[in-house]
Design an enzyme around this catalytic site. Sequence first.
Site, PDB file in Angstrom:
ATOM      1  N   TYR A 185      -8.169   2.317  65.848  1.00 61.11           N
ATOM      2  CA  TYR A 185      -8.869   1.498  66.833  1.00 61.11           C
ATOM      3  C   TYR A 185     -10.302   1.306  66.375  1.00 61.11           C
ATOM      4  O   TYR A 185     -10.971   2.265  65.994  1.00 61.11           O
ATOM      5  CB  TYR A 185      -8.853   2.186  68.201  1.00 61.11           C
ATOM      6  CG  TYR A 185      -9.589   1.420  69.283  1.00 61.11           C
ATOM      7  CD1 TYR A 185      -9.105   0.198  69.754  1.00 61.11           C
ATOM      8  CD2 TYR A 185     -10.759   1.925  69.845  1.00 61.11           C
ATOM      9  CE1 TYR A 185      -9.775  -0.499  70.758  1.00 61.11           C
ATOM     10  CE2 TYR A 185     -11.429   1.230  70.846  1.00 61.11           C
ATOM     11  CZ  TYR A 185     -10.937   0.024  71.294  1.00 61.11           C
ATOM     12  OH  TYR A 185     -11.600  -0.664  72.290  1.00 61.11           O
ATOM     13  N   ASP A 245     -15.260   3.566  59.776  1.00 60.95           N
ATOM     14  CA  ASP A 245     -15.569   3.561  61.199  1.00 60.95           C
ATOM     15  C   ASP A 245     -15.678   5.014  61.640  1.00 60.95           C
ATOM     16  O   ASP A 245     -14.678   5.670  61.922  1.00 60.95           O
ATOM     17  CB  ASP A 245     -14.469   2.814  61.966  1.00 60.95           C
ATOM     18  CG  ASP A 245     -14.742   2.814  63.474  1.00 60.95           C
ATOM     19  OD1 ASP A 245     -15.699   3.495  63.909  1.00 60.95           O
ATOM     20  OD2 ASP A 245     -13.996   2.142  64.194  1.00 60.95           O
ATOM     21  N   LYS A 289     -20.773   6.735  69.937  1.00 56.88           N
ATOM     22  CA  LYS A 289     -20.455   7.960  70.677  1.00 56.88           C
ATOM     23  C   LYS A 289     -21.555   9.036  70.585  1.00 56.88           C
ATOM     24  O   LYS A 289     -22.542   8.917  71.280  1.00 56.88           O
ATOM     25  CB  LYS A 289     -19.071   8.451  70.269  1.00 56.88           C
ATOM     26  CG  LYS A 289     -18.010   7.376  70.629  1.00 56.88           C
ATOM     27  CD  LYS A 289     -16.575   7.824  70.730  1.00 56.88           C
ATOM     28  CE  LYS A 289     -15.750   6.748  71.400  1.00 56.88           C
ATOM     29  NZ  LYS A 289     -14.820   6.034  70.576  1.00 56.88           N
TER      30      LYS A 289
HETATM   31  C1  LIG Z   1     -14.626   4.480  70.545  1.00 53.02           C
HETATM   32  C2  LIG Z   1     -14.392   3.834  69.253  1.00 53.02           C
HETATM   33  C3  LIG Z   1     -14.801   2.519  68.982  1.00 53.02           C
HETATM   34  C4  LIG Z   1     -15.344   1.619  70.049  1.00 53.02           C
HETATM   35  O1  LIG Z   1     -16.543   2.058  70.575  1.00 53.02           O
HETATM   36  P1  LIG Z   1     -16.998   1.478  72.009  1.00 53.02           P
HETATM   37  O2  LIG Z   1     -18.350   2.095  72.183  1.00 53.02           O
HETATM   38  O3  LIG Z   1     -15.984   1.945  72.989  1.00 53.02           O
HETATM   39  O4  LIG Z   1     -17.051   0.008  71.897  1.00 53.02           O
HETATM   40  C5  LIG Z   1     -14.655   2.040  67.707  1.00 53.02           C
HETATM   41  N1  LIG Z   1     -14.126   2.788  66.730  1.00 53.02           N
HETATM   42  C6  LIG Z   1     -13.715   4.053  66.938  1.00 53.02           C
HETATM   43  C7  LIG Z   1     -13.158   4.844  65.820  1.00 53.02           C
HETATM   44  C8  LIG Z   1     -13.810   4.611  68.214  1.00 53.02           C
HETATM   45  O5  LIG Z   1     -13.350   5.845  68.422  1.00 53.02           O
END
Ligand SMILES: *Cc1c(COP(=O)(O)O)cnc(C)c1O
Length: 438
Positions: free
Chosen positions: A152, A247, A275
């Site tokens: 994701y 990511d 995060k």
């Molecule tokens: C949470 C997450 C996102 C998205 O971040 P948001 O702040 O919710 O838009 C993207 N990539 C990874 C790996 C994530 O865990």
Amino acid sequence: MTKAMPTPLSGPKSRAAFTAARKRIPGGVNSPVRAWSRLGGKPPVIARGEGAWIEDVDKRRYVDYVLSWGPLIHGHAHPAVVKAVQDAAAKGLSFGAPTASETALADMLVAAIPGMQQVRLVNSGTEATMSALRLARAATGRDLIIKCDGCYHGHADHLLVAAGSGAATFGEPDSAGVPAAFAEKTLVVPYNDAAAVTRMLKKHKGQVAAVIVEPVAGNMGLVLPQPGYLKALRAACTAHGTLLVFDEVMTGFRTCYGGYQRIAKVRPDLTCLGKVIGGGMPAAAYGGPRAIMRLLAPEGPCYQAGTLSGNPVAVAAGLASLKLAARSGFYDRLGKRLTGLISAMAKQAAQHGVPWQAAQVGTMWGWFFSDVAVTDFSSAAAAHMERWAAFTRELYLQGVNVAPSPFEAAFFSSAHGKAELVHTLAATDRAFAAAARV
Ligand SMILES: *Cc1c(COP(=O)(O)O)cnc(C)c1O
């Protein structure tokens, strides 16, 4: 005889508050997983949090392993983070102009991530990945990207593509409202399959701008990269002039101080963060070498902007969180405590005769009710979902909060001490017993 109704998962005040929410907010939530759809219950409506605990409007208390989906590595309302936020807020909530604190956060990120010389702050992980890929396309003059099934990367159009019909096909949109023409630019391969990436790069020679990957997959449950996987991705991208984008929105400052790239000893071209770096406030970032970052406006032709980007209150929360996490031995201490919890849980699972496997990287963890090794999305999806549901329901009833989906990771914080672990293990023992009855 009538069948016993299952015990409601949340109290009467939560249920009433959630019913009211559903009237005005689609599904009652501002992010879908919060609705607990998979468990068929109504989620507790949260009133406050302190340390490792959250409390709902019925005053039910839970030891929290969701931690706002990862950001809260110091637990809820850590005094140093709250103080930093209050001090910043008193000086003005937002300026839309340069501040010294955003440079201080950028300095900390650059110091922690080798290969990152410059960084742009944004408001969410979604913005970070979306912008990093735009930049990768600008840098390479190519359109296609490769992502992994089950990873994701936020909800931007090009990234809302999951499985398609297998590795060799073009991606299909995972959501209504995503034009097929966008989704076609995204190629999907299985996680942990570097050969599939190489095949795709050869098939679309000279057309792939970037490979984007979660270096530890945390959005299909927690799935570790196989030894050599990330290094092989690095080599394949280098050979094809394709940028490698890590990511690390979830893994950044979660798996260690900095990114998982430090543990894997692999240097991506671009890194996305979110995060933990916002400490519970909306802050995220993407960065890389100066040679690529200089393509961003106003220096270069690749546009990206944000009214609230680098917001001083969010930056203050991030700075305070990273300073606490930078203390020596922080990740070691938390990691060891978490390892202890996981091995005690594994013993309980065995005592109850329930096949259960867990994985951990630093302060991130996850589990599957499965006895085959989970290495990608299809093996994750093959785990025992009824056992997962029985286990999870019982944890809520016993006052432990974990993700209401089998495809999410769990987290750990410095606020999880001995009392919380004792409470948790009493709950997990009953939860494994419930799973064993399925
Ligand atoms: C949470 C997450 C996102 C998205 O971040 P948001 O702040 O919710 O838009 C993207 N990539 C990874 C790996 C994530 O865990």
